[in-house]
Design a protein around this motif. Structure first.
Motif, short mmCIF file in Angstrom:
data_model
loop_
_atom_site.label_atom_id
_atom_site.label_comp_id
_atom_site.label_asym_id
_atom_site.label_seq_id
_atom_site.Cartn_x
_atom_site.Cartn_y
_atom_site.Cartn_z
N ASN A 1 0.80 -1.22 0.00
CA ASN A 1 0.00 0.00 0.00
C ASN A 1 0.83 1.28 0.00
N THR A 2 2.15 1.13 0.05
CA THR A 2 3.03 2.31 0.01
C THR A 2 4.00 2.17 -1.16
N PRO A 3 3.53 2.42 -2.39
CA PRO A 3 4.36 2.19 -3.57
C PRO A 3 5.42 3.27 -3.78
N LEU A 4 6.43 3.23 -2.93
CA LEU A 4 7.52 4.20 -2.99
C LEU A 4 8.59 3.74 -3.97
N PRO A 5 9.19 4.63 -4.74
CA PRO A 5 10.36 4.24 -5.54
C PRO A 5 11.54 4.01 -4.62
N ARG A 6 12.19 2.86 -4.74
CA ARG A 6 13.29 2.51 -3.85
C ARG A 6 14.65 2.52 -4.56
N LYS A 7 14.64 2.33 -5.86
CA LYS A 7 15.90 2.31 -6.60
C LYS A 7 15.62 2.72 -8.04
N LEU A 8 16.59 3.38 -8.64
CA LEU A 8 16.48 3.82 -10.02
C LEU A 8 17.83 3.67 -10.70
N VAL A 9 17.84 3.10 -11.89
CA VAL A 9 19.05 2.99 -12.70
C VAL A 9 18.76 3.61 -14.07
N ILE A 10 19.62 4.52 -14.49
CA ILE A 10 19.41 5.25 -15.74
C ILE A 10 20.67 5.11 -16.60
N VAL A 11 20.50 4.76 -17.86
CA VAL A 11 21.61 4.61 -18.80
C VAL A 11 21.36 5.51 -20.01
N THR A 12 22.35 6.32 -20.35
CA THR A 12 22.26 7.18 -21.54
C THR A 12 22.69 6.37 -22.75
N THR A 13 21.73 5.94 -23.55
CA THR A 13 22.03 5.07 -24.69
C THR A 13 22.52 5.85 -25.90
N SER A 14 22.32 7.17 -25.91
CA SER A 14 22.79 7.98 -27.04
C SER A 14 24.28 8.24 -26.97
N ASP A 15 24.91 7.97 -25.83
CA ASP A 15 26.35 8.14 -25.64
C ASP A 15 27.02 6.78 -25.83
N PRO A 16 28.00 6.67 -26.73
CA PRO A 16 28.67 5.38 -26.95
C PRO A 16 29.23 4.76 -25.67
N ALA A 17 29.61 5.60 -24.71
CA ALA A 17 30.16 5.08 -23.45
C ALA A 17 29.06 4.52 -22.53
N ARG A 18 27.80 4.82 -22.83
CA ARG A 18 26.65 4.37 -22.03
C ARG A 18 26.85 4.65 -20.53
N PRO A 19 27.06 5.92 -20.16
CA PRO A 19 27.20 6.24 -18.73
C PRO A 19 25.92 5.91 -17.97
N GLN A 20 26.09 5.54 -16.73
CA GLN A 20 24.98 5.06 -15.91
C GLN A 20 24.86 5.88 -14.64
N HIS A 21 23.62 6.10 -14.21
CA HIS A 21 23.32 6.77 -12.96
C HIS A 21 22.45 5.84 -12.13
N THR A 22 22.87 5.56 -10.89
CA THR A 22 22.12 4.68 -10.00
C THR A 22 21.84 5.41 -8.70
N VAL A 23 20.62 5.31 -8.22
CA VAL A 23 20.28 5.94 -6.95
C VAL A 23 19.39 5.01 -6.14
N VAL A 24 19.70 4.92 -4.84
CA VAL A 24 18.88 4.17 -3.88
C VAL A 24 18.24 5.19 -2.94
N MET A 25 16.95 4.99 -2.66
CA MET A 25 16.17 5.97 -1.90
C MET A 25 15.63 5.39 -0.61
N ARG A 26 15.78 6.15 0.47
CA ARG A 26 15.20 5.79 1.76
C ARG A 26 14.24 6.89 2.17
N TRP A 27 13.01 6.50 2.51
CA TRP A 27 11.94 7.44 2.75
C TRP A 27 11.53 7.49 4.22
N LYS A 28 11.20 8.67 4.67
CA LYS A 28 10.53 8.88 5.95
C LYS A 28 9.27 9.66 5.62
#
Length: 289
Positions: free
Chosen positions: A227-254
């Protein structure tokens, strides 16, 4: 001669909450999977049609409507949070001149009081710390290490101020799109594919994992079940960049929190210096202007 505020520009987690909006097409996301675990249960709150979809490999560029429902359900829940604290830890790739990726870690603590209170305390692996204060009238950025700060006039709501800071001053507020969710149901027209991957544990929480593809970005999101659909983790990859840099974030909520007004009202510490801030167009805004 005024110093510009370039060293205090905030670049932490600008994409952390973009996950619900069509504007996220500019942000990276995680690589899509070709198949789901055969035994994976459906997303929490999904309809009975989800299990059948979870047992077969999705067609190319298929958009599972149950994934969109899960994202919309998360968005609706987050709009109910009026006062909350969000702690994030992120790892972001940056391409060096030789093409090698270098990773930088960052933490941020957001204290939020809708509609007009925000404090963001940010630290990175290099030892840089910046604190943003917003009280519905002014926005201030302070560097405890240098004791420099800048203050600008600000609009009366969180949704407006994050737009002004980004557009006018090139300042990216972490999880900025959280304050745009009040507009209601998200626009999903930019989503090319959306797939349910299964159940996964994140930081001790059971979540549903989803993979979404948009132009130039792939991303994955882990949403807490129940009943508490919080986002807990997100991974983002830039596919337009040949190096495919990645951004990862973990979230803790109060989700239940109470903050004194002083958390949002900036008072310059003794020995600090107010300086100019450089605007997005390259001009310098002097203190008090």
């Amino acid at each position: 001669m005024f110093r510009t505020f370039e060293s205090l520009k905030l670049s932490v987690l600008g994409a952390a909450a973009c996950i619900l909006l069509a504007s996220c097409a500019q942000q990276p996301a995680a690589p899509g999977a070709s198949a789901k675990p055969a035994a994976a249960p459906p997303p929490a709150g999904a309809s009975a049609a989800a299990p059948a979809a979870a047992t077969a490999a999705p067609a190319a560029d298929a958009v599972d409507p149950e994934v969109l429902k899960a994202l919309d359900r998360m968005s609706a829940y987050l709009r109910t949070l009026k006062t909350f604290q969000l702690d994030t830890y992120s790892l972001t790739d940056d391409a060096l001149d030789n093409g090698q990726l270098a990773q930088l870690g960052r933490t941020a603590r957001l204290k939020v009081r809708r509609p007009d209170g925000l404090q963001v305390d940010m630290n990175n692996d290099r030892g840089d710390r910046n604190v943003l204060y917003y009280n519905g009238k002014t926005a201030s950025i302070y560097s405890p290490r240098t004791k420099y700060y800048a203050t600008v006039q600000a609009p009366p709501t969180l949704k407006e101020v994050v737009g002004v800071l980004n557009d006018k001053y090139d300042i990216d507020v972490p999880a900025a799109d959280m304050f745009s969710w009040d507009s209601g149901k998200m626009d999903t027209s930019s989503i090319k594919s959306a797939t349910y991957l299964g159940v996964s544990a994140v930081d001790g929480n059971l979540t549903d994992q989803f993979a979404i593809r948009q132009d130039d970005v792939d991303w994955q999101i882990w949403i807490q079940r129940g009943n508490t659909p919080l986002p807990r983790k997100l991974v983002i990859v830039t596919t337009s960049d040949p190096a495919r840099p990645q951004h990862t974030v973990v979230m803790r909520w109060k989700t239940v929190a109470s903050f004194p007004a002083s958390d949002f009202d900036f008072k310059a510490p003794a020995g600090s210096t107010r300086i100019a801030i450089q605007k997005s167009d390259g001009t310098v805004e002097n203190p008090g202007k």
